[in-house]
Write a protein that holds these residues in place. Sequence first.
Motif, PDB file in Angstrom:
ATOM      1  N   ILE A 110      12.759   8.547   3.437  1.00 52.55           N
ATOM      2  CA  ILE A 110      12.058   7.098   3.145  1.00 52.55           C
ATOM      3  C   ILE A 110      11.458   6.624   4.343  1.00 52.55           C
ATOM      4  CG2 ILE A 110      12.418   4.742   2.920  1.00 52.55           C
ATOM      5  CD1 ILE A 110      14.902   5.703   1.007  1.00 52.55           C
ATOM      6  N   ASP A 111      12.079   6.909   5.460  1.00 53.35           N
ATOM      7  CA  ASP A 111      11.027   6.384   6.616  1.00 53.35           C
ATOM      8  C   ASP A 111       9.882   7.268   7.121  1.00 53.35           C
ATOM      9  OD1 ASP A 111      13.280   4.573   7.411  1.00 53.35           O
ATOM     10  OD2 ASP A 111      14.332   5.939   8.633  1.00 53.35           O
ATOM     11  N   THR A 112      10.002   8.588   6.779  1.00 53.11           N
ATOM     12  CA  THR A 112       8.909   9.296   6.974  1.00 53.11           C
ATOM     13  C   THR A 112       7.886   9.134   5.835  1.00 53.11           C
ATOM     14  OG1 THR A 112      10.364  11.114   7.818  1.00 53.11           O
ATOM     15  CG2 THR A 112       8.078  11.804   7.283  1.00 53.11           C
ATOM     16  N   ALA A 113       8.004   8.825   4.586  1.00 52.09           N
ATOM     17  CA  ALA A 113       7.062   8.560   3.750  1.00 52.09           C
ATOM     18  C   ALA A 113       6.537   7.076   4.135  1.00 52.09           C
ATOM     19  CB  ALA A 113       8.031   8.368   2.439  1.00 52.09           C
ATOM     20  N   LEU A 114       7.269   6.043   4.439  1.00 54.46           N
ATOM     21  CA  LEU A 114       6.589   5.035   4.730  1.00 54.46           C
ATOM     22  C   LEU A 114       5.695   5.086   5.945  1.00 54.46           C
ATOM     23  CD1 LEU A 114       9.748   2.587   4.403  1.00 54.46           C
ATOM     24  CD2 LEU A 114       7.742   2.620   2.780  1.00 54.46           C
ATOM     25  N   LYS A 115       5.905   5.868   7.004  1.00 53.35           N
ATOM     26  CA  LYS A 115       5.063   6.066   8.176  1.00 53.35           C
ATOM     27  C   LYS A 115       3.800   6.706   7.721  1.00 53.35           C
ATOM     28  CE  LYS A 115       8.820   6.517  11.651  1.00 53.35           C
ATOM     29  NZ  LYS A 115       9.581   7.307  12.385  1.00 53.35           N
ATOM     30  N   GLU A 116       3.961   7.961   6.745  1.00 54.48           N
ATOM     31  CA  GLU A 116       2.782   8.625   6.074  1.00 54.48           C
ATOM     32  C   GLU A 116       2.007   7.356   5.517  1.00 54.48           C
ATOM     33  OE1 GLU A 116       1.878  11.984   5.639  1.00 54.48           O
ATOM     34  OE2 GLU A 116       2.898  12.432   7.509  1.00 54.48           O
ATOM     35  N   ALA A 117       2.551   6.535   4.733  1.00 51.27           N
ATOM     36  CA  ALA A 117       1.844   5.637   3.965  1.00 51.27           C
ATOM     37  C   ALA A 117       0.929   4.604   4.924  1.00 51.27           C
ATOM     38  CB  ALA A 117       2.884   4.806   2.879  1.00 51.27           C
ATOM     39  N   LEU A 118       1.634   4.281   5.965  1.00 49.55           N
ATOM     40  CA  LEU A 118       1.036   3.361   7.010  1.00 49.55           C
ATOM     41  C   LEU A 118      -0.102   4.122   7.674  1.00 49.55           C
ATOM     42  CD1 LEU A 118       1.642   0.409   7.320  1.00 49.55           C
ATOM     43  CD2 LEU A 118       2.826   0.802   9.206  1.00 49.55           C
ATOM     44  N   SER A 119      -0.216   5.365   7.641  1.00 54.22           N
ATOM     45  CA  SER A 119      -1.160   6.173   8.419  1.00 54.22           C
ATOM     46  C   SER A 119      -2.391   6.192   7.587  1.00 54.22           C
ATOM     47  CB  SER A 119      -0.543   7.350   8.811  1.00 54.22           C
ATOM     48  OG  SER A 119      -0.518   8.406   7.742  1.00 54.22           O
ATOM     49  N   ILE A 120      -2.377   5.644   6.269  1.00 49.99           N
ATOM     50  CA  ILE A 120      -3.536   5.646   5.514  1.00 49.99           C
ATOM     51  C   ILE A 120      -4.503   4.679   5.892  1.00 49.99           C
ATOM     52  CG2 ILE A 120      -4.180   5.121   3.249  1.00 49.99           C
ATOM     53  CD1 ILE A 120      -1.554   6.124   1.960  1.00 49.99           C
ATOM     54  N   ALA A 121      -5.780   4.989   5.876  1.00 51.84           N
ATOM     55  CA  ALA A 121      -6.929   4.264   6.420  1.00 51.84           C
ATOM     56  C   ALA A 121      -6.879   2.640   5.850  1.00 51.84           C
ATOM     57  CB  ALA A 121      -8.195   4.959   6.243  1.00 51.84           C
ATOM     58  N   GLY A 122      -6.716   1.945   6.725  1.00 52.97           N
ATOM     59  CA  GLY A 122      -6.726   0.406   6.254  1.00 52.97           C
ATOM     60  C   GLY A 122      -5.302   0.022   6.025  1.00 52.97           C
ATOM     61  N   ALA A 123      -4.282   0.749   6.083  1.00 54.26           N
ATOM     62  CA  ALA A 123      -3.136   0.420   5.470  1.00 54.26           C
ATOM     63  C   ALA A 123      -2.214  -0.642   6.395  1.00 54.26           C
ATOM     64  CB  ALA A 123      -1.992   1.414   5.545  1.00 54.26           C
ATOM     65  N   VAL A 124      -1.679  -1.930   6.144  1.00 50.93           N
ATOM     66  CA  VAL A 124      -1.156  -2.788   6.982  1.00 50.93           C
ATOM     67  C   VAL A 124       0.295  -3.054   6.736  1.00 50.93           C
ATOM     68  CG1 VAL A 124      -3.244  -4.109   7.564  1.00 50.93           C
ATOM     69  CG2 VAL A 124      -1.972  -4.586   5.528  1.00 50.93           C
ATOM     70  N   GLY A 125       0.694  -2.490   5.383  1.00 53.74           N
ATOM     71  CA  GLY A 125       2.146  -2.670   5.274  1.00 53.74           C
ATOM     72  C   GLY A 125       2.561  -1.644   4.205  1.00 53.74           C
ATOM     73  N   ALA A 126       3.887  -1.282   3.917  1.00 51.98           N
ATOM     74  CA  ALA A 126       4.188  -0.432   3.068  1.00 51.98           C
ATOM     75  C   ALA A 126       5.563  -0.553   2.704  1.00 51.98           C
ATOM     76  CB  ALA A 126       3.858   1.081   3.243  1.00 51.98           C
ATOM     77  N   ALA A 127       6.211  -0.581   1.413  1.00 52.72           N
ATOM     78  CA  ALA A 127       7.590  -0.678   1.098  1.00 52.72           C
ATOM     79  C   ALA A 127       7.747   0.152   0.044  1.00 52.72           C
ATOM     80  CB  ALA A 127       7.759  -1.960   0.619  1.00 52.72           C
ATOM     81  N   LEU A 128       9.200   0.626   0.045  1.00 54.24           N
ATOM     82  CA  LEU A 128       9.598   1.380  -1.031  1.00 54.24           C
ATOM     83  C   LEU A 128      10.696   0.274  -1.967  1.00 54.24           C
ATOM     84  CD1 LEU A 128       9.920   4.086  -2.726  1.00 54.24           C
ATOM     85  CD2 LEU A 128      11.898   4.618  -1.318  1.00 54.24           C
ATOM     86  N   VAL A 129      10.475   0.256  -3.137  1.00 56.03           N
ATOM     87  CA  VAL A 129      11.193  -0.891  -3.700  1.00 56.03           C
ATOM     88  C   VAL A 129      11.916  -0.388  -5.045  1.00 56.03           C
ATOM     89  CG1 VAL A 129      10.781  -3.144  -4.768  1.00 56.03           C
ATOM     90  CG2 VAL A 129       9.499  -2.254  -2.957  1.00 56.03           C
ATOM     91  N   ASP A 130      12.997  -0.818  -5.538  1.00 52.60           N
ATOM     92  CA  ASP A 130      13.797  -0.961  -6.656  1.00 52.60           C
ATOM     93  C   ASP A 130      13.288  -1.988  -7.585  1.00 52.60           C
ATOM     94  OD1 ASP A 130      15.165  -0.406  -8.800  1.00 52.60           O
ATOM     95  OD2 ASP A 130      17.049  -0.349  -7.524  1.00 52.60           O
ATOM     96  N   TYR A 131      12.610  -1.525  -8.559  1.00 51.61           N
ATOM     97  CA  TYR A 131      12.009  -2.826  -9.360  1.00 51.61           C
ATOM     98  C   TYR A 131      13.189  -3.429 -10.429  1.00 51.61           C
ATOM     99  CZ  TYR A 131      10.841   0.682 -13.433  1.00 51.61           C
ATOM    100  OH  TYR A 131      10.895   1.569 -14.169  1.00 51.61           O
TER     101      TYR A 131
END
Length: 123
Positions: A3-24
């Motif tokens: 999860i931590d690595t996935a969130l870091k990867e998501a935040l490295s996307i151009a323009g990203a300011v926040g990311a979360a993994l959520v259980d709906y």
Amino acid sequence: MNIDTALKEALSIAGAVGAALVDYESGMSLGTLGGGDWLDLDVAAAGNTEVVRSKLRVMSTLGLNDGIEDILITLHRQYHLIRLLKPAKGTSTLFVYLVLERERANLALARHQLKRIEGDLVV
């Protein structure tokens, strides 16, 4: 990837300011990264569970035999991207929530990168 690595990867996307993994189902975040004073990712994640649940109810009511790939909410200055995770086995109630600054983001590329992250994520 975890999860931590996935969130870091998501935040490295151009323009990203926040990311979360959520259980709906529960509305709880399994992890968050980024955000800040103006973006409480836990509150946003919980609120976006209602968006996912609502769309799933509408699809069920309409008898649509399909799945949600992602949901896009466009604001004047931001994109909010919700990507439902496909389960490796059984069912999944997880989604990745990504907030992008619209001026710096490439939406098509962000969707492509989230799909790659989804494929590598092990929960």
